[in-house]
Every structure is written in C-alpha cells, then in structure tokens.
Scaffold this motif. Sequence first.
Motif, PDB file in Angstrom:
ATOM      1  N   PRO A  64       0.829  -1.211   0.000  1.00 19.71           N
ATOM      2  CA  PRO A  64       0.000   0.000   0.000  1.00 19.71           C
ATOM      3  C   PRO A  64       0.863   1.261   0.000  1.00 19.71           C
ATOM      4  CG  PRO A  64      -0.842  -1.585   1.580  1.00 19.71           C
ATOM      5  CD  PRO A  64       0.499  -2.096   1.128  1.00 19.71           C
ATOM      6  N   VAL A  65       0.476   2.234  -0.803  1.00 16.28           N
ATOM      7  CA  VAL A  65       1.222   3.484  -0.938  1.00 16.28           C
ATOM      8  C   VAL A  65       0.240   4.646  -1.066  1.00 16.28           C
ATOM      9  CG1 VAL A  65       3.270   2.438  -2.004  1.00 16.28           C
ATOM     10  CG2 VAL A  65       1.370   3.194  -3.458  1.00 16.28           C
ATOM     11  N   LEU A  66       0.777   5.865  -0.965  1.00 12.54           N
ATOM     12  CA  LEU A  66       0.003   7.072  -1.253  1.00 12.54           C
ATOM     13  C   LEU A  66       0.785   7.956  -2.225  1.00 12.54           C
ATOM     14  CD1 LEU A  66      -1.621   8.106   2.172  1.00 12.54           C
ATOM     15  CD2 LEU A  66      -2.761   7.205   0.131  1.00 12.54           C
ATOM     16  N   GLY A  67       1.426   7.304  -3.165  1.00  7.78           N
ATOM     17  CA  GLY A  67       2.184   8.024  -4.173  1.00  7.78           C
ATOM     18  C   GLY A  67       2.537   7.078  -5.302  1.00  7.78           C
ATOM     19  N   PHE A  68       2.857   7.621  -6.452  1.00  7.38           N
ATOM     20  CA  PHE A  68       3.186   6.809  -7.615  1.00  7.38           C
ATOM     21  C   PHE A  68       3.727   7.737  -8.692  1.00  7.38           C
ATOM     22  CE2 PHE A  68      -1.194   8.174  -7.785  1.00  7.38           C
ATOM     23  CZ  PHE A  68      -1.354   8.641  -9.086  1.00  7.38           C
ATOM     24  N   LEU A  69       4.208   7.148  -9.773  1.00 12.33           N
ATOM     25  CA  LEU A  69       4.665   7.920 -10.924  1.00 12.33           C
ATOM     26  C   LEU A  69       3.541   7.933 -11.956  1.00 12.33           C
ATOM     27  CD1 LEU A  69       7.140   9.426 -12.082  1.00 12.33           C
ATOM     28  CD2 LEU A  69       7.792   7.258 -13.166  1.00 12.33           C
ATOM     29  N   GLY A  70       3.185   9.141 -12.420  1.00 14.03           N
ATOM     30  CA  GLY A  70       2.017   9.280 -13.275  1.00 14.03           C
ATOM     31  C   GLY A  70       2.078   8.501 -14.567  1.00 14.03           C
ATOM     32  N   CYS A  71       3.267   8.253 -15.096  1.00 14.90           N
ATOM     33  CA  CYS A  71       3.391   7.530 -16.362  1.00 14.90           C
ATOM     34  C   CYS A  71       3.654   6.045 -16.161  1.00 14.90           C
ATOM     35  CB  CYS A  71       4.495   8.147 -17.218  1.00 14.90           C
ATOM     36  SG  CYS A  71       6.156   7.982 -16.525  1.00 14.90           S
ATOM     37  N   ALA A  72       3.430   5.546 -14.950  1.00 15.15           N
ATOM     38  CA  ALA A  72       3.712   4.141 -14.657  1.00 15.15           C
ATOM     39  C   ALA A  72       2.673   3.568 -13.711  1.00 15.15           C
ATOM     40  CB  ALA A  72       5.118   3.987 -14.078  1.00 15.15           C
ATOM     41  N   CYS A  73       1.406   3.734 -14.046  1.00 15.73           N
ATOM     42  CA  CYS A  73       0.348   3.198 -13.202  1.00 15.73           C
ATOM     43  C   CYS A  73      -0.834   2.792 -14.069  1.00 15.73           C
ATOM     44  CB  CYS A  73      -0.088   4.212 -12.149  1.00 15.73           C
ATOM     45  SG  CYS A  73      -0.913   5.675 -12.814  1.00 15.73           S
ATOM     46  N   VAL A  74      -1.651   1.917 -13.507  1.00 15.21           N
ATOM     47  CA  VAL A  74      -2.884   1.468 -14.153  1.00 15.21           C
ATOM     48  C   VAL A  74      -4.018   1.688 -13.167  1.00 15.21           C
ATOM     49  CG1 VAL A  74      -4.073  -0.435 -15.319  1.00 15.21           C
ATOM     50  CG2 VAL A  74      -1.567  -0.291 -15.401  1.00 15.21           C
ATOM     51  N   VAL A  75      -5.120   2.265 -13.640  1.00 20.58           N
ATOM     52  CA  VAL A  75      -6.241   2.587 -12.756  1.00 20.58           C
ATOM     53  C   VAL A  75      -7.485   1.817 -13.159  1.00 20.58           C
ATOM     54  CG1 VAL A  75      -5.375   4.914 -12.286  1.00 20.58           C
ATOM     55  CG2 VAL A  75      -7.027   4.572 -14.142  1.00 20.58           C
ATOM     56  N   ARG A  76      -8.330   1.616 -12.172  1.00 21.17           N
ATOM     57  CA  ARG A  76      -9.687   1.152 -12.439  1.00 21.17           C
ATOM     58  C   ARG A  76     -10.476   2.389 -12.898  1.00 21.17           C
ATOM     59  NH1 ARG A  76     -12.061  -3.415 -10.627  1.00 21.17           N
ATOM     60  NH2 ARG A  76     -10.349  -3.703  -9.117  1.00 21.17           N
ATOM     61  N   ARG A  77     -11.034   2.348 -14.074  1.00 23.20           N
ATOM     62  CA  ARG A  77     -11.661   3.537 -14.649  1.00 23.20           C
ATOM     63  C   ARG A  77     -12.728   4.110 -13.721  1.00 23.20           C
ATOM     64  NH1 ARG A  77     -16.143   4.689 -17.847  1.00 23.20           N
ATOM     65  NH2 ARG A  77     -15.862   6.486 -19.255  1.00 23.20           N
ATOM     66  N   ASP A  78     -13.595   3.275 -13.190  1.00 18.26           N
ATOM     67  CA  ASP A  78     -14.673   3.774 -12.326  1.00 18.26           C
ATOM     68  C   ASP A  78     -14.117   4.443 -11.075  1.00 18.26           C
ATOM     69  OD1 ASP A  78     -16.510   2.835 -14.131  1.00 18.26           O
ATOM     70  OD2 ASP A  78     -17.078   1.055 -12.957  1.00 18.26           O
ATOM     71  N   ALA A  79     -13.056   3.873 -10.499  1.00 15.49           N
ATOM     72  CA  ALA A  79     -12.461   4.463  -9.295  1.00 15.49           C
ATOM     73  C   ALA A  79     -11.846   5.814  -9.612  1.00 15.49           C
ATOM     74  CB  ALA A  79     -11.405   3.522  -8.724  1.00 15.49           C
ATOM     75  N   PHE A  80     -11.138   5.899 -10.720  1.00 17.57           N
ATOM     76  CA  PHE A  80     -10.509   7.149 -11.130  1.00 17.57           C
ATOM     77  C   PHE A  80     -11.555   8.245 -11.302  1.00 17.57           C
ATOM     78  CE2 PHE A  80      -8.960  10.086 -14.353  1.00 17.57           C
ATOM     79  CZ  PHE A  80      -7.634  10.292 -14.014  1.00 17.57           C
ATOM     80  N   LEU A  81     -12.637   7.922 -11.974  1.00 17.13           N
ATOM     81  CA  LEU A  81     -13.675   8.927 -12.214  1.00 17.13           C
ATOM     82  C   LEU A  81     -14.397   9.291 -10.913  1.00 17.13           C
ATOM     83  CD1 LEU A  81     -15.139   7.593 -15.581  1.00 17.13           C
ATOM     84  CD2 LEU A  81     -13.589   9.532 -15.236  1.00 17.13           C
ATOM     85  N   GLU A  82     -14.614   8.305 -10.057  1.00 19.46           N
ATOM     86  CA  GLU A  82     -15.261   8.590  -8.767  1.00 19.46           C
ATOM     87  C   GLU A  82     -14.407   9.541  -7.929  1.00 19.46           C
ATOM     88  OE1 GLU A  82     -16.450   6.324  -4.580  1.00 19.46           O
ATOM     89  OE2 GLU A  82     -16.016   5.126  -6.376  1.00 19.46           O
ATOM     90  N   ALA A  83     -13.104   9.358  -7.974  1.00 20.40           N
ATOM     91  CA  ALA A  83     -12.188  10.216  -7.199  1.00 20.40           C
ATOM     92  C   ALA A  83     -12.006  11.591  -7.837  1.00 20.40           C
ATOM     93  CB  ALA A  83     -10.838   9.528  -7.042  1.00 20.40           C
ATOM     94  N   GLY A  84     -12.467  11.772  -9.051  1.00 12.81           N
ATOM     95  CA  GLY A  84     -12.341  13.065  -9.717  1.00 12.81           C
ATOM     96  C   GLY A  84     -11.143  13.206 -10.617  1.00 12.81           C
ATOM     97  N   GLY A  85     -10.318  12.155 -10.708  1.00 14.84           N
ATOM     98  CA  GLY A  85      -9.143  12.222 -11.573  1.00 14.84           C
ATOM     99  C   GLY A  85      -8.124  13.227 -11.067  1.00 14.84           C
ATOM    100  N   TYR A  86      -7.303  13.721 -11.980  1.00 15.71           N
ATOM    101  CA  TYR A  86      -6.293  14.713 -11.614  1.00 15.71           C
ATOM    102  C   TYR A  86      -6.948  16.071 -11.412  1.00 15.71           C
ATOM    103  CZ  TYR A  86      -2.642  11.338 -12.543  1.00 15.71           C
ATOM    104  OH  TYR A  86      -1.825  10.236 -12.476  1.00 15.71           O
ATOM    105  N   HIS A  87      -6.490  16.776 -10.384  1.00 16.17           N
ATOM    106  CA  HIS A  87      -7.138  18.022  -9.974  1.00 16.17           C
ATOM    107  C   HIS A  87      -6.698  19.174 -10.877  1.00 16.17           C
ATOM    108  CE1 HIS A  87      -8.731  21.146  -7.387  1.00 16.17           C
ATOM    109  NE2 HIS A  87      -9.207  20.221  -6.565  1.00 16.17           N
ATOM    110  N   PRO A  88      -7.646  19.943 -11.406  1.00 16.35           N
ATOM    111  CA  PRO A  88      -7.270  21.029 -12.325  1.00 16.35           C
ATOM    112  C   PRO A  88      -6.461  22.138 -11.675  1.00 16.35           C
ATOM    113  CG  PRO A  88      -9.613  21.129 -11.795  1.00 16.35           C
ATOM    114  CD  PRO A  88      -9.110  19.815 -11.272  1.00 16.35           C
TER     115      PRO A  88
END
Length: 308
Positions: free
Chosen positions: A161-185
Amino acid sequence: MCAEPVREAEPVRGAPDDRVTVAVITRDRRAGVLRTLDALTALPERPPVIVVDNGSDDATFAALCEHPAAARVLRPHGNTGAVGRNLAVRQATTPYVAFSDDDSWWAPGALRRAADLLDAYPRLGLVAARTLVGPEGAEDPLNAVLAASPLPHEPDLPGRPVLGFLGCACVVRRDAFLEAGGYHPLLFFGGEETLLAYDLAAAGWGVTYEPTLTAHHHPEPGGRDGRHHLILRNEVLTLWLRRPLGVAVRAGARLTAAAISGEPGARRALREVTARLPAALARRRPLPPSVERAARLLDRGGGYGGPA
C-alpha cells in the motif's frame, strides 16, 4: 542479505487483451510520442490507445492522426496539463486505463498482469509499476521509496500500500478514477499524483505498488525547463486541499523561508500558491481520519506523502 531480483511479468502471446486502454498525453514532442506509440503497438496485449495532444505547436497532431496505434487523438483547446489524462479516461470504454507519457511505455505482459490483479482484487483502484529509466534500464529512485512504504499490508490488496506513484507508470480502475475526480485542475502539472492517491484512498479504493509490473521511462536529457517551481507549488497546494490546517500552514512557512533565502523556483512557487490559495480553500476537503493517519505515517518517515 541480498534481495531476490524482481521478475517482470512474462509476455503472453496470442489474443489481444481488451481490458486495458493506454492513455498518452503529449505536447511538442513528435519524435518521442511516435516512439512511445511504436512501443505500444508492439505489445502482445495490443491495447487501444487514446492520445491527448496538449496544444502542440509542432507537427505532432498530424503525425498522431497518421499513426496506426492511436485509436483516438484528442486535441483540447490549449494545454490541459495532467487533466488531459482525465479526458482520455472519460473516452475509454475498457474497465482499466494505463497511463504513458510521450517518453514512456509498458513492458510486454505488464498490462495483462495489471488487468489480472484488478480483476482479482475488486477494491484495488490504482496499481503503480516498477519504473526502469533509459536504455540501460536503471531503477527509478521512486521504486525503492514505494517498496519501503511503511503503510501496513492490507489482505484484500496486492503489493505494498502506498500514497504516491509515478504518473506515467500506473494502471487505474476507470470507475475508481472517475469517482475520485481524476487529476485536480488546480495543480495542472507537477507532483499531481499525491492528491489523486489521497482522493482514491479517501473514497475507499486501494493504491498499491506492485514491482512485478514494469514500465519504461526514457526522459529526454535535461527534461522540460521550468518545472521545479511546479513541484514546490503543488506540494503546498495539495496540503491546503486535503491535510490539516497546521500541516498546510507549516508547509507554506517553509516555502516562504525558501523564497526569502533565494532557493531556485521558490519565489515563483510562492507567488503561484498565493494566487491559487482562495481556490484551494474553496475546494478544501480534509481526508478521512484513516487516510490522514496513513499520510502522517508517511510524513514521519520522510517519504513521498508530503512533509508534516
């Protein structure tokens, strides 16, 4: 004692894997993004690819439209920064989305392995990969940081478990990403991953590091100019958006001291924090107690989760 070497996911031959879309963002890097698309085309999974051209001034857009790997090419008005990834995720029709930049791509078999993990662990919202840098395949320093995460193991999640990652080296569950709001503008670009990790965890999704997944990163020598101030700025804005006020105030004081002492980029970062602070306060949403405890555990370790 020597650590056992990490094994990459084995390439799987045969039918393509239709579970993962690769989202690529690019700007003014025609040669780099075409190299990325060539590498993605060669993957045994043959993933669909969505490319977001963030307002390139060169011939990038035309070249993308002609490349056989780019299933869709999006061209928003101007440079959307990391939010371009949000646009790609919304257009994806697969349950999972992997991210690449115009200087990174995935190892054969990694996307299939990531999809298998996301299938097997329903609470897993994002899985971060091991990143190898350059033609020599050097370990990205972040790999060791993520592998040493002090967060306790969770039985319903793989990896660490982590609270950080590299943006160009990750895979997301689409529904989870959208629920969380994605990247903040508000952050635009630069160290934007921590806030997304916070928001996924706050929504109950797991974020883990899994070193059996491999991404390749071939940054151009010197990188892009002028990004250091963005990292400084976004570290502070992330704390104002999600962490206790005392944590945010102390971070702002450190940035102010750095600006006074002449630290490179600090003055510009401070000006931009000040300009964005009203918007950050308006969108402030403190973390749930369990996630805040995890963030503080990382703080005490001096890790990637932001200073206390």
